[in-house]
Design a protein around this motif. Structure first.
Motif, PDB file in Angstrom:
ATOM      1  N   LEU A   1       0.825  -1.218   0.000  1.00 13.63           N
ATOM      2  CA  LEU A   1       0.000   0.000   0.000  1.00 13.63           C
ATOM      3  C   LEU A   1       0.856   1.265   0.000  1.00 13.63           C
ATOM      4  O   LEU A   1       0.636   2.189   0.774  1.00 13.63           O
ATOM      5  CB  LEU A   1      -0.950  -0.033   1.205  1.00 13.63           C
ATOM      6  CG  LEU A   1      -2.032  -1.119   1.113  1.00 13.63           C
ATOM      7  CD1 LEU A   1      -2.740  -1.294   2.454  1.00 13.63           C
ATOM      8  CD2 LEU A   1      -3.044  -0.779   0.017  1.00 13.63           C
ATOM      9  N   GLY A   2       1.859   1.297  -0.871  1.00 14.10           N
ATOM     10  CA  GLY A   2       2.657   2.513  -1.054  1.00 14.10           C
ATOM     11  C   GLY A   2       1.909   3.465  -1.968  1.00 14.10           C
ATOM     12  O   GLY A   2       0.684   3.373  -2.117  1.00 14.10           O
ATOM     13  N   THR A   3       2.634   4.371  -2.603  1.00 18.41           N
ATOM     14  CA  THR A   3       2.008   5.386  -3.462  1.00 18.41           C
ATOM     15  C   THR A   3       1.109   4.756  -4.510  1.00 18.41           C
ATOM     16  O   THR A   3      -0.066   5.117  -4.651  1.00 18.41           O
ATOM     17  CB  THR A   3       3.120   6.198  -4.179  1.00 18.41           C
ATOM     18  OG1 THR A   3       4.047   6.633  -3.197  1.00 18.41           O
ATOM     19  CG2 THR A   3       2.560   7.362  -4.933  1.00 18.41           C
ATOM     20  N   MET A   4       1.649   3.810  -5.254  1.00 19.47           N
ATOM     21  CA  MET A   4       0.896   3.229  -6.369  1.00 19.47           C
ATOM     22  C   MET A   4      -0.176   2.258  -5.879  1.00 19.47           C
ATOM     23  O   MET A   4      -1.320   2.295  -6.339  1.00 19.47           O
ATOM     24  CB  MET A   4       1.848   2.505  -7.329  1.00 19.47           C
ATOM     25  CG  MET A   4       2.765   3.426  -8.100  1.00 19.47           C
ATOM     26  SD  MET A   4       1.893   4.571  -9.183  1.00 19.47           S
ATOM     27  CE  MET A   4       1.464   3.501 -10.548  1.00 19.47           C
TER      28      MET A   4
ATOM     29  N   ASN B   1      -0.279  -5.048   3.681  1.00 16.42           N
ATOM     30  CA  ASN B   1       0.976  -4.300   3.581  1.00 16.42           C
ATOM     31  C   ASN B   1       1.957  -4.839   4.617  1.00 16.42           C
ATOM     32  O   ASN B   1       1.559  -5.231   5.720  1.00 16.42           O
ATOM     33  CB  ASN B   1       0.711  -2.805   3.838  1.00 16.42           C
ATOM     34  CG  ASN B   1       1.895  -1.953   3.431  1.00 16.42           C
ATOM     35  OD1 ASN B   1       2.259  -1.898   2.261  1.00 16.42           O
ATOM     36  ND2 ASN B   1       2.521  -1.299   4.398  1.00 16.42           N
ATOM     37  N   ARG B   2       3.236  -4.860   4.241  1.00 16.57           N
ATOM     38  CA  ARG B   2       4.264  -5.395   5.143  1.00 16.57           C
ATOM     39  C   ARG B   2       4.172  -4.737   6.518  1.00 16.57           C
ATOM     40  O   ARG B   2       4.173  -5.388   7.557  1.00 16.57           O
ATOM     41  CB  ARG B   2       5.637  -5.148   4.513  1.00 16.57           C
ATOM     42  CG  ARG B   2       6.794  -5.584   5.349  1.00 16.57           C
ATOM     43  CD  ARG B   2       8.095  -5.315   4.634  1.00 16.57           C
ATOM     44  NE  ARG B   2       8.301  -3.878   4.369  1.00 16.57           N
ATOM     45  CZ  ARG B   2       9.399  -3.381   3.820  1.00 16.57           C
ATOM     46  NH1 ARG B   2      10.373  -4.182   3.463  1.00 16.57           N
ATOM     47  NH2 ARG B   2       9.504  -2.083   3.610  1.00 16.57           N
ATOM     48  N   THR B   3       4.064  -3.405   6.526  1.00 15.59           N
ATOM     49  CA  THR B   3       3.921  -2.687   7.797  1.00 15.59           C
ATOM     50  C   THR B   3       2.421  -2.591   8.106  1.00 15.59           C
ATOM     51  O   THR B   3       1.680  -1.895   7.404  1.00 15.59           O
ATOM     52  CB  THR B   3       4.542  -1.280   7.677  1.00 15.59           C
ATOM     53  OG1 THR B   3       5.841  -1.428   7.107  1.00 15.59           O
ATOM     54  CG2 THR B   3       4.620  -0.573   8.996  1.00 15.59           C
TER      55      THR B   3
ATOM     56  N   VAL C   1       4.866  -3.689  -5.127  1.00 18.78           N
ATOM     57  CA  VAL C   1       6.032  -3.454  -4.265  1.00 18.78           C
ATOM     58  C   VAL C   1       7.213  -3.097  -5.174  1.00 18.78           C
ATOM     59  O   VAL C   1       7.133  -3.276  -6.390  1.00 18.78           O
ATOM     60  CB  VAL C   1       6.350  -4.704  -3.405  1.00 18.78           C
ATOM     61  CG1 VAL C   1       5.189  -5.021  -2.469  1.00 18.78           C
ATOM     62  CG2 VAL C   1       6.686  -5.916  -4.256  1.00 18.78           C
ATOM     63  N   PRO C   2       8.312  -2.584  -4.622  1.00 18.58           N
ATOM     64  CA  PRO C   2       9.435  -2.219  -5.496  1.00 18.58           C
ATOM     65  C   PRO C   2       9.927  -3.410  -6.315  1.00 18.58           C
ATOM     66  O   PRO C   2       9.917  -4.552  -5.841  1.00 18.58           O
ATOM     67  CB  PRO C   2      10.506  -1.749  -4.505  1.00 18.58           C
ATOM     68  CG  PRO C   2       9.745  -1.329  -3.285  1.00 18.58           C
ATOM     69  CD  PRO C   2       8.554  -2.224  -3.214  1.00 18.58           C
TER      70      PRO C   2
ATOM     71  N   GLU D   1      10.486 -12.122  -3.089  1.00 14.36           N
ATOM     72  CA  GLU D   1      10.143 -12.476  -1.699  1.00 14.36           C
ATOM     73  C   GLU D   1       8.633 -12.681  -1.548  1.00 14.36           C
ATOM     74  O   GLU D   1       8.186 -13.644  -0.920  1.00 14.36           O
ATOM     75  CB  GLU D   1      10.569 -11.350  -0.740  1.00 14.36           C
ATOM     76  CG  GLU D   1      12.077 -11.278  -0.495  1.00 14.36           C
ATOM     77  CD  GLU D   1      12.495  -9.899   0.055  1.00 14.36           C
ATOM     78  OE1 GLU D   1      13.655  -9.539  -0.143  1.00 14.36           O
ATOM     79  OE2 GLU D   1      11.638  -9.195   0.657  1.00 14.36           O
ATOM     80  N   GLN D   2       7.864 -11.797  -2.132  1.00 15.40           N
ATOM     81  CA  GLN D   2       6.402 -11.901  -2.011  1.00 15.40           C
ATOM     82  C   GLN D   2       5.876 -13.139  -2.727  1.00 15.40           C
ATOM     83  O   GLN D   2       4.967 -13.808  -2.251  1.00 15.40           O
ATOM     84  CB  GLN D   2       5.718 -10.640  -2.554  1.00 15.40           C
ATOM     85  CG  GLN D   2       5.904  -9.414  -1.689  1.00 15.40           C
ATOM     86  CD  GLN D   2       5.480  -9.670  -0.244  1.00 15.40           C
ATOM     87  OE1 GLN D   2       4.370 -10.096   0.037  1.00 15.40           O
ATOM     88  NE2 GLN D   2       6.390  -9.432   0.682  1.00 15.40           N
TER      89      GLN D   2
ATOM     90  N   GLY E   1       4.393  -3.828 -10.659  1.00 21.55           N
ATOM     91  CA  GLY E   1       5.479  -2.853 -10.514  1.00 21.55           C
ATOM     92  C   GLY E   1       6.276  -2.722 -11.803  1.00 21.55           C
ATOM     93  O   GLY E   1       5.948  -3.342 -12.822  1.00 21.55           O
ATOM     94  N   ASN E   2       7.339  -1.937 -11.727  1.00 26.44           N
ATOM     95  CA  ASN E   2       8.164  -1.710 -12.921  1.00 26.44           C
ATOM     96  C   ASN E   2       9.253  -2.780 -13.027  1.00 26.44           C
ATOM     97  O   ASN E   2      10.442  -2.482 -12.941  1.00 26.44           O
ATOM     98  CB  ASN E   2       8.840  -0.341 -12.833  1.00 26.44           C
ATOM     99  CG  ASN E   2       7.951   0.749 -13.382  1.00 26.44           C
ATOM    100  OD1 ASN E   2       7.041   0.488 -14.163  1.00 26.44           O
ATOM    101  ND2 ASN E   2       8.222   1.982 -12.984  1.00 26.44           N
TER     102      ASN E   2
ATOM    103  N   VAL F   1       2.066  -0.613 -15.330  1.00 27.48           N
ATOM    104  CA  VAL F   1       1.045   0.390 -14.989  1.00 27.48           C
ATOM    105  C   VAL F   1       1.710   1.759 -15.098  1.00 27.48           C
ATOM    106  O   VAL F   1       2.735   1.999 -14.476  1.00 27.48           O
ATOM    107  CB  VAL F   1       0.519   0.182 -13.550  1.00 27.48           C
ATOM    108  CG1 VAL F   1      -0.473   1.267 -13.165  1.00 27.48           C
ATOM    109  CG2 VAL F   1      -0.121  -1.185 -13.406  1.00 27.48           C
TER     110      VAL F   1
ATOM    111  N   GLY G   1       1.657   7.265 -12.854  1.00 30.24           N
ATOM    112  CA  GLY G   1       2.011   7.766 -11.523  1.00 30.24           C
ATOM    113  C   GLY G   1       0.833   7.657 -10.581  1.00 30.24           C
ATOM    114  O   GLY G   1      -0.129   6.903 -10.809  1.00 30.24           O
TER     115      GLY G   1
END
Ligand code: NDP
Length: 471
Positions: A11-14, A33-35, A76-77, A84-85, A103-104, A129, A132
């Motif tokens: 659940l980061g920016t994207m 989300n991880r956190t 995720v990045p 890992e995921q 992700g990219n 995607v 931004g």
């Protein structure tokens, strides 16, 4: 509780914006989300959309919350976090569940992951995607690669959340395995060239003609009314017009001339080189970002060599028209190169990439969105056997009219010591490309001279050697 239609991890920016977009379109979405605090914070801030959101504190809870067969988006990045995921999800999901890496990613990683999961794992989709934060929230451009039947299962969600251009959703299945992530990479490569060429014209107006930011803003705003109309030109005008509240000066003049890069531009250049396809306007843009990072070296070089001072005065209407046409011509070459790289990759990997569709799903939602892409889609649709934009009837006409301006602008910039690396790469590409007899006859001869590589002749078949006087 009613189960979710889809899940999302990250659940980061994207990820947060994409999840809100999905919830808003009426789909139930489970999020993890991880956190953990971020998951709850996200759900608490979702307002009325929270009714469609199931916050989950563990991957097991996420999997349990989704209706099988489960589509799960990873946001995720790129790189190790994705592996890992996947490793963490693999034992929890079923064979017909679908992990979607949004992700990219480097398309080579996507190909590897798909191959690794093919035997025993869930299904896998690599999905580019673009757009931004805003795009993710209100409509991105979505480029999908992977098994077509898996795509068809998530198509209704993608169709609902994608950007729209005249009612058409800017999302498509582009081919198997890494096709989606490859196309996203080239999208970003083209974006680098587009931004760089705009910055080069800005440099001419600022350093060559001595214009102030707000005057340059109004020039770009005017160009945005014409054939250059695009998101990047529009935001360029806005950025140049913005004032820094702290200093009262144009903010652009207060910003350090050192631009970052995350890798997709570089990957475009690397893949173009690997495929043996010239993408010099894109490569020049990537190199320009690297050179921008060498701030202290550039300052030392300026002390050593100095820079020419401008004496041009304000540009005439004719000069401005030339700059506009030069930017248009440079842009045509950069896009032609990007599409040629995709056409070559399509052959190399057996993807059958639909070039017209790619241009069409870039018309809205993504950073390079523009009416120009509509013309590209029409050009490819109208000449399906042509992979080179420069050889389509429409763009060859555009180029015929615009390249003299590109030539003039590059020549005058060279004389004035103003750097235009991407525009000059575009011009050099065009001039090399349109010359039926080039100079590689000499290269062939040199290679035969020093390495006995042989050469072909113009008057007969086969490989030949020269009678070189080596002594
Ligand atoms: P952010 O940095 O905003 O968010 C990253 C998210 O990934 C966070 O939720 C973070 O969780 C989670 N995360 C990070 N590392 C791990 C890990 N090792 N394991 C599990 N979760 C992890 O990134 P963005 O949203 O900007 O980018 C996500 C992807 O989207 C990237 O691939 C990016 O390149 C791509 N992208 C980004 C665009 C943009 O404009 N930002 C545009 C298009 C694509 P936590 O809260 O625990 O840190």
């Amino acid at each position: 509780m009613e189960k979710a239609d889809i899940g999302l991890i990250g659940l980061g920016t994207m990820g947060a914006n994409l999840a809100l977009n999905i919830a808003e379109k009426g789909f139930r979405i489970a999020v993890y989300n991880r956190t953990t605090e971020r998951t709850h914070e996200f759900a608490a801030e979702a307002g009325p959309l929270a009714a469609n959101i199931i916050p989950c504190d563990s991957l097991q809870a996420l999997v349990d919350a989704i209706k099988p067969p489960r589509p799960i988006i990873l946001m995720v990045p790129a790189g190790a976090p994705v592996d890992e995921q996947i490793a963490a999800l693999d034992p929890l999901v079923a064979r017909d569940d679908i992990i979607i890496d949004a992700g990219n990613a480097n398309f080579r990683d996507t190909r590897r992951r798909m191959a690794e999961l093919a035997e025993t794992g869930p299904r896998f989709i690599g999905m580019g995607v673009s757009g931004g934060e805003e795009g993710a929230r209100h409509g991105p451009s979505i480029m999908v690669g992977g098994p077509e039947d898996s795509y068809r299962r998530i198509e209704p969600v993608l169709e609902a959340i994608a950007a729209r251009y005249e009612g058409e959703a800017c999302q498509a299945w582009l081919g198997p395995d890494g096709a989606g992530h490859f196309v996203k990479t080239i999208h970003n490569g083209i974006e680098y060239a587009d931004m760089q060429m705009i910055a080069e014209i800005y440099g001419i107006l600022r350093d060559g003609y001595g214009l102030e930011a707000r005057d340059i803003a109004s020039i770009f705003a005017r160009w945005n009314e014409g054939r250059l109309n695009s998101y990047l030109i529009e935001i360029t005008a806005e950025v140049l017009d913005a004032i820094d509240p702290e200093t009262g000066k144009p903010i652009v003049d207060e910003i350090l001339d050192r631009a970052g890069q995350k890798g997709t531009g570089r990957w475009s250049a690397i893949e173009a080189q690997s495929l043996g396809v010239p993408a010099t306007a894109i490569e020049a843009a990537v190199a320009a970002r690297s050179l921008s990072a060498m701030k202290s070296e550039r300052e030392a070089a300026e002390k050593r060599y100095g820079i020419p001072t401008s004496s041009a005065g304000a540009p005439s209407e004719q000069a401005l028209a030339s700059l506009e046409a030069a930017l248009f011509a440079g842009k045509i070459v950069a896009y032609a190169q990007g599409f040629a790289v995709m056409a070559a990759a399509s052959r190399e990997f057996g993807w059958n990439l639909p070039l017209g569709t790619i241009a069409r799903i870039w018309r809205a939602g993504c950073i390079i969105r523009s009416q120009f892409l509509g013309a590209i889609a029409d050009a490819f649709d109208g000449a399906p056997e042509t992979e080179n934009l420069l050889m389509t009837p429409t763009f060859s006409q555009y180029m015929e009219a615009a390249h003299p301006h590109l030539r003039r602008v590059v020549a005058q910039s060279a004389e004035a010591g103003l750097p235009v690396p991407s525009l000059s790469a575009a011009l050099a590409h065009f001039d090399t490309f349109r010359r039926g007899r080039g100079t590689a006859n000499l290269i062939q001869a040199q290679r035969d001279f020093f390495g006995a590589h042989g050469f072909e002749r113009i008057d007969r078949e086969g490989s030949h050697h020269g009678a070189w006087k080596k002594d």
